[in-house]
Design an enzyme around this catalytic site. Structure first.
Site, PDB file in Angstrom:
ATOM      1  N   HIS A  89      38.291  11.928  33.030  1.00 21.09           N
ATOM      2  CA  HIS A  89      37.123  12.828  32.960  1.00 21.09           C
ATOM      3  C   HIS A  89      35.901  12.097  32.400  1.00 21.09           C
ATOM      4  CE1 HIS A  89      40.116  16.144  33.396  1.00 21.09           C
ATOM      5  NE2 HIS A  89      40.818  15.338  32.629  1.00 21.09           N
ATOM      6  N   SER A  97      12.137  -4.253  37.975  1.00 17.74           N
ATOM      7  CA  SER A  97      11.279  -3.149  38.353  1.00 17.74           C
ATOM      8  C   SER A  97       9.866  -3.671  38.558  1.00 17.74           C
ATOM      9  CB  SER A  97      11.292  -2.085  37.254  1.00 17.74           C
ATOM     10  OG  SER A  97      10.128  -1.282  37.355  1.00 17.74           O
ATOM     11  N   LYS A 157      13.212  -3.861  32.807  1.00 18.65           N
ATOM     12  CA  LYS A 157      14.367  -3.394  33.571  1.00 18.65           C
ATOM     13  C   LYS A 157      15.176  -4.512  34.204  1.00 18.65           C
ATOM     14  CE  LYS A 157      14.818   0.411  35.211  1.00 18.65           C
ATOM     15  NZ  LYS A 157      15.746   1.483  35.060  1.00 18.65           N
ATOM     16  N   GLU A 180      24.835  -0.806  43.331  1.00 17.03           N
ATOM     17  CA  GLU A 180      24.382   0.496  43.847  1.00 17.03           C
ATOM     18  C   GLU A 180      24.414   0.521  45.370  1.00 17.03           C
ATOM     19  OE1 GLU A 180      21.017   2.298  41.069  1.00 17.03           O
ATOM     20  OE2 GLU A 180      20.719   0.182  41.456  1.00 17.03           O
TER      21      GLU A 180
END
Ligand code: ARG
Length: 464
Positions: A163, A284, A290, A297
């Site tokens: 979970h 970024s 970043k 992804e």
């Protein structure tokens, strides 16, 4: 390169009084996609020529002439020198058209006893066989990268989650090897798919079977097929191998996506388990601080395309009457896209995984604390307490820890006695993540000894 203006008469022009509208031509062509089938198409034609000689439909000299022509067509295609015409509907007619330009009217004998329906079914099976082998090999490279990473961190601990809540300590190697198992199943799926695809459809003709005594088993041997298909209608209408391939690809992509998701999570500041290699991260354009896990992804994101490909093909197939229907041409976009996408994801993972840097101290720290509650319950069970009772006792202790801000290990004798006469400070002092994993020595457990066995098995399987 396609020459827009130049056209040749269609192979089927005889019964038509008017030429095809260019809108219809542009709409029905499959050439931009199926041109990549050309090596298989030519292999199939070379084998077919030999069957034509055997059936005395062409002479040996004609065969030699046609084979030479096909070799030249292959060279032109290899070199990117082949000139396609706007009237070339697909790679099959383009090759035959060029062959006839090169070899003369004898080129018109190549298609004897053959239809594009059994021809494209053949090309697709040849392509699928090769693609299953290529993906199997690519999966092997990712598996080896995972095992190497596991070997580099034999004792590293981290929380295992259920979970997405910290559950029990596990070995990082165990976690990595879980993915290796998924990929092992993927490899068997691609091998199964290949084995079922390993049938020669050529000889089915348009749908009813070739009208000449072609020796199909001979052609199957030439092309390395295990069997010939047994029903000509099925042979030209069947795309099961493509559907199975896409199912295997979709399941595999889901595995990669889950791995990618773990990497994305681990690379967050919140987890902080992982430092992504600069070479496989992006920044970024606005926020200077970043470092984004775009590779992981996109592995996750591209999975949607692969799943979509499976659904697209099944949807195309579901309403088709026997036998061939032009709808079947729509098998290629999902098939090629899924194979390419999955191949790219596997390649980039194999390249990136060796460069992952784990913060093993932070991971081990996160694997300590209340995650050891199950171990304490197990210790009570060893002292004769029924597990349900032990669970309740430790549950009470956990509540005490949470309200008082103490850790399990630091609970004093009085508190412990209050929860159970069987609990002693020595028992809780002995609770450590290392002891927790060491207990889990069942086959497939996370104990170092068991994980070492998994790694030894991986070593044997990965041996060339
Ligand atoms: N381009 C077609 C395909 O990919 C080849 C078969 C065409 N057959 C036909 N009868 N039009 O399926």
């Amino acid at each position: 390169m396609i020459r827009r203006r130049a056209r040749a008469p269609k192979a089927w022009a005889g019964r038509f009084a008017a030429p095809t509208a260019s809108a219809a031509e542009a709409f029905t062509t499959s050439l931009p996609l199926d041109r990549r089938l050309y090596p298989h198409d030519i292999d199939g034609s070379v084998a077919h020529l030999r069957a034509l000689v055997r059936a005395r439909l062409i002479t040996r000299r004609e065969r030699v002439r046609l084979e030479r022509g096909l070799a030249r067509v292959r060279r032109e295609l290899d070199a990117g020198r082949f000139r396609f015409l706007a009237s070339d509907e697909d790679i099959h007619v383009a090759i035959e058209r060029r062959l006839t330009e090169l070899a003369g009217p004898v080129g018109g004998k190549l298609h004897t006893g053959r239809s594009r329906n059994d021809q494209v079914a053949l090309d697709l099976r040849l392509w699928l066989r090769a693609e299953c082998d290529a993906l199997d090999a690519a999966l092997g490279r990712v598996q080896r990268a995972l095992a190497a990473l596991a070997r580099r961190h034999p004792g590293a601990l981290l929380p295992g989650y259920t979970h997405l809540q910290r559950a029990q300590p596990i070995l990082l190697a165990h976690h990595l090897l879980a993915y290796r198992e998924m990929l092992a199943r993927d490899r068997t799926r691609f091998r199964d798919c290949r084995a079922r695809a390993d049938e020669l459809p050529l000889g089915a003709g348009a749908l009813a079977g070739a009208g000449f005594p072609l020796d199909r088993k001979f052609v199957a041997r030439l092309l390395g097929f295990a069997r010939v298909t047994t029903n000509s209608l099925d042979a030209v209408a069947d795309r099961d191998a493509a559907a199975e391939f896409l199912a295997a690809a979709a399941i595999c992509a889901v595995h990669l996506s889950r791995l990618a998701e773990d990497l994305v999570l681990w690379a967050t500041e919140e987890f902080g388990f992982l430092e992504l290699p600069d070479a496989f991260a992006t920044g970024s354009s606005m926020m200077p601080q970043k470092k984004n896990p775009d590779v992981a992804e996109l592995v996750r994101g591209k999975t949607g395309r692969v799943i979509g490909a499976l659904v697209a093909l099944l949807t195309t197939l579901k309403g088709l009457p026997l036998a061939y229907n032009r709808d079947l041409q729509e098998d290629k976009p999902p098939l090629f896209d899924a194979a390419d996408t999955l191949g790219q994801s596997l390649d980039v993972l194999a390249a990136m995984l060796p460069h992952l840097r784990f913060d093993t101290r932070r991971m081990a720290a996160a694997a300590d604390g209340l995650l050891l509650a199950t171990d304490l319950a197990d210790l009570l069970v060893e002292r004769g307490v029924p597990f349900r009772r032990a669970h309740a006792i430790v549950g009470g202790l956990v509540r005490h820890c949470l309200t008082s801000g103490t850790s399990l290990r630091d609970l004093d004798a009085a508190v412990l006695r209050r929860h159970s006469p069987r609990l002693t400070p020595e028992m809780v002092r002995r609770l450590t993540p290392a002891r927790s994993v060491a207990r889990r020595r069942v086959i497939g457990g996370t104990a170092p000894r068991e994980v070492a066995r998994q790694l030894a098995r991986a070593r044997r399987e990965d041996a060339p």
